[in-house]
Scaffold this motif. Sequence first.
Motif, short mmCIF file in Angstrom:
data_model
loop_
_atom_site.label_atom_id
_atom_site.label_comp_id
_atom_site.label_asym_id
_atom_site.label_seq_id
_atom_site.Cartn_x
_atom_site.Cartn_y
_atom_site.Cartn_z
N ILE A 1 0.83 -1.21 0.00
CA ILE A 1 0.00 0.00 0.00
C ILE A 1 0.86 1.26 0.00
O ILE A 1 0.58 2.22 -0.74
N LEU A 2 1.91 1.28 0.81
CA LEU A 2 2.76 2.47 0.87
C LEU A 2 3.51 2.68 -0.45
O LEU A 2 3.67 3.82 -0.90
N ARG A 3 3.97 1.61 -1.06
CA ARG A 3 4.64 1.76 -2.36
C ARG A 3 3.65 2.16 -3.44
O ARG A 3 3.98 2.93 -4.35
N ARG A 4 2.45 1.66 -3.37
CA ARG A 4 1.40 2.02 -4.32
C ARG A 4 1.13 3.52 -4.24
O ARG A 4 0.94 4.19 -5.25
N ALA A 5 1.13 4.06 -3.02
CA ALA A 5 0.86 5.48 -2.82
C ALA A 5 2.04 6.35 -3.26
O ALA A 5 1.84 7.53 -3.61
N ASP A 6 3.25 5.81 -3.24
CA ASP A 6 4.46 6.54 -3.62
C ASP A 6 4.63 7.82 -2.83
O ASP A 6 4.93 8.88 -3.37
N VAL A 7 4.43 7.70 -1.50
CA VAL A 7 4.61 8.87 -0.63
C VAL A 7 5.80 8.69 0.30
O VAL A 7 6.08 9.56 1.13
N ALA A 8 6.47 7.54 0.19
CA ALA A 8 7.60 7.24 1.08
C ALA A 8 8.49 6.22 0.39
O ALA A 8 8.08 5.55 -0.56
N ASP A 9 9.72 6.12 0.88
CA ASP A 9 10.62 5.06 0.45
C ASP A 9 10.46 3.90 1.43
O ASP A 9 10.63 4.09 2.65
N VAL A 10 10.12 2.73 0.91
CA VAL A 10 9.76 1.60 1.77
C VAL A 10 10.74 0.45 1.56
O VAL A 10 10.94 0.01 0.42
N THR A 11 11.33 -0.03 2.64
CA THR A 11 12.31 -1.11 2.59
C THR A 11 11.83 -2.28 3.44
O THR A 11 11.46 -2.10 4.60
N MET A 12 11.85 -3.48 2.85
CA MET A 12 11.51 -4.70 3.59
C MET A 12 12.78 -5.27 4.19
O MET A 12 13.74 -5.57 3.47
N LEU A 13 12.79 -5.45 5.51
CA LEU A 13 13.99 -5.90 6.21
C LEU A 13 13.79 -7.27 6.84
O LEU A 13 12.67 -7.70 7.13
N ALA A 14 14.93 -7.94 7.07
CA ALA A 14 14.94 -9.19 7.82
C ALA A 14 16.10 -9.12 8.81
O ALA A 14 17.06 -8.37 8.62
N GLY B 1 -1.79 13.84 2.96
CA GLY B 1 -3.09 14.51 2.93
C GLY B 1 -4.25 13.59 2.59
O GLY B 1 -4.08 12.47 2.09
N ARG B 2 -5.44 14.11 2.86
CA ARG B 2 -6.66 13.33 2.69
C ARG B 2 -6.91 12.92 1.23
O ARG B 2 -7.32 11.80 0.96
N ALA B 3 -6.67 13.83 0.31
CA ALA B 3 -6.96 13.53 -1.09
C ALA B 3 -6.14 12.34 -1.58
O ALA B 3 -6.64 11.48 -2.31
N LYS B 4 -4.88 12.30 -1.19
CA LYS B 4 -4.03 11.18 -1.59
C LYS B 4 -4.53 9.88 -0.98
O LYS B 4 -4.59 8.84 -1.66
N ALA B 5 -4.88 9.90 0.28
CA ALA B 5 -5.40 8.70 0.94
C ALA B 5 -6.69 8.22 0.29
O ALA B 5 -6.90 7.01 0.10
N GLU B 6 -7.55 9.16 -0.08
CA GLU B 6 -8.81 8.78 -0.73
C GLU B 6 -8.55 8.15 -2.09
O GLU B 6 -9.23 7.18 -2.47
N ALA B 7 -7.57 8.66 -2.81
CA ALA B 7 -7.25 8.09 -4.12
C ALA B 7 -6.74 6.66 -3.98
O ALA B 7 -7.12 5.77 -4.75
N VAL B 8 -5.88 6.42 -3.01
CA VAL B 8 -5.36 5.06 -2.79
C VAL B 8 -6.47 4.14 -2.30
O VAL B 8 -6.57 2.98 -2.73
N ALA B 9 -7.32 4.65 -1.41
CA ALA B 9 -8.44 3.84 -0.92
C ALA B 9 -9.36 3.43 -2.06
O ALA B 9 -9.83 2.28 -2.12
N HIS B 10 -9.63 4.36 -2.96
CA HIS B 10 -10.47 4.04 -4.12
C HIS B 10 -9.80 2.98 -4.98
O HIS B 10 -10.46 2.05 -5.47
N ASP B 11 -8.51 3.11 -5.16
CA ASP B 11 -7.76 2.12 -5.94
C ASP B 11 -7.84 0.74 -5.30
O ASP B 11 -7.92 -0.29 -5.99
N LEU B 12 -7.82 0.71 -3.97
CA LEU B 12 -7.90 -0.57 -3.25
C LEU B 12 -9.32 -1.11 -3.16
O LEU B 12 -9.52 -2.31 -2.97
N GLY B 13 -10.31 -0.23 -3.26
CA GLY B 13 -11.70 -0.64 -3.13
C GLY B 13 -12.23 -0.51 -1.72
O GLY B 13 -13.15 -1.23 -1.32
N LEU B 14 -11.68 0.42 -0.94
CA LEU B 14 -12.13 0.65 0.43
C LEU B 14 -12.92 1.95 0.50
O LEU B 14 -12.47 2.99 0.01
#
Length: 383
Positions: A82-95, A230-243
């Motif tokens: 979800i965070l990478r889909r939004a492209d609002v942050a750099d996201v790293t998966m760690l182990a 911001g709210r507009a960005k979250a709403e756009a991602v939510a719509h893309d996800l179907g929430l």
Amino acid sequence: MSKACLIWCGIGLIILSMAGFGGWLLSLPAATAAAVAPLVPQEEADAMLASLRPSKRERPLVAVIGINDATETTDYLVPTSILRRADVADVTMLATDAGPVQLYPALAVEPDATIAEFDAAHPEGADFIIVPAMSHDDDPAVVAWLRAQAEKGATVIGICAGAKVVGAAGLLDGKRATTHWYYLAEMLKRSPTIRYVADRRMVADEGVATTTGISASLPMMLTLIEAIAGRAKAEAVAHDLGLEQWDARHASAAFRLTRPFATTVLANRMAVWNREEFGIRLEPGMDEVSLALVADAWSRTYRSHATSYAGSPDTVVTMNGIRIVPDRADSDRPEEQRVSTFPDRKPADALDLTLDTIAARYGAGTANVVAMQLEYPHHIASR
């Protein structure tokens, strides 16, 4: 003696050996409580957003931490997706160590880096740390690393039973928090100064946020996106996800151990002769949210397990750059041995569609057992 007779004799012996179990079972409530999720005051919602706003970088750095031998599937994959889909942050998966992360109850992933490699590249630490549920709540490497990241100013977000890991690091002492309904008592016993907040899917308090069950990773990430962009960005991602909504409303009383839950789990576990394995075909560019939710749900029925396959043993890179390691290198499987990730539907629809398919195959009781484990309010409310 016939095979059927042997089976039923075996079941009878099991039942007779569980003399004390019957009393415990009868002591459980006959159904979940009729509960309505109360509204969340606007000032509380605003306070949560304020607490999640990044303060270190204009474009935040997010680290999703896992241990190699057992990290929860949806908790690890969905926040990254979800965070990478939004492209609002750099996201790293760690182990914690080199090599793939074996997720539970299904799938395996190649992380982007180890925690040591991340620390070498980012000595100033991350802006946000996402902490999934793990098989070892008090893994020494994770606990020490979380404390160090918190000291560097990172906001730590425990997803589902990941709150127990955050608690084991001492980061929830004296703070408001929540977690998966099944692990709540255990968390509070270990960290008695935590102030549990009921009827909230997510809670934030002084640099730490926690959520209820596995499915809460979706609204938590949308809330984090809103805090960052911001709210507009979250709403756009939510719509893309179907929430349609992703606020903190939750009816905690609807999630508890009940007699139907326990009897369904017992019956499904005893049906040892009737186990099924379903394959999920990995495709380059596939959606990770749907993949995680479908694999997670089919592996929680106590009747079935989901495995992944692809045409070769090479990793398959998904829509948002997650590298999935196939369980098997199969060119294809018979249709009756496959399950769909519903690529033609919105990602959030995949869970409802999977639960409906599980109900059709194993009964509504089993679908409810899965939804209860995921602490998924929409499906529970409709049953």
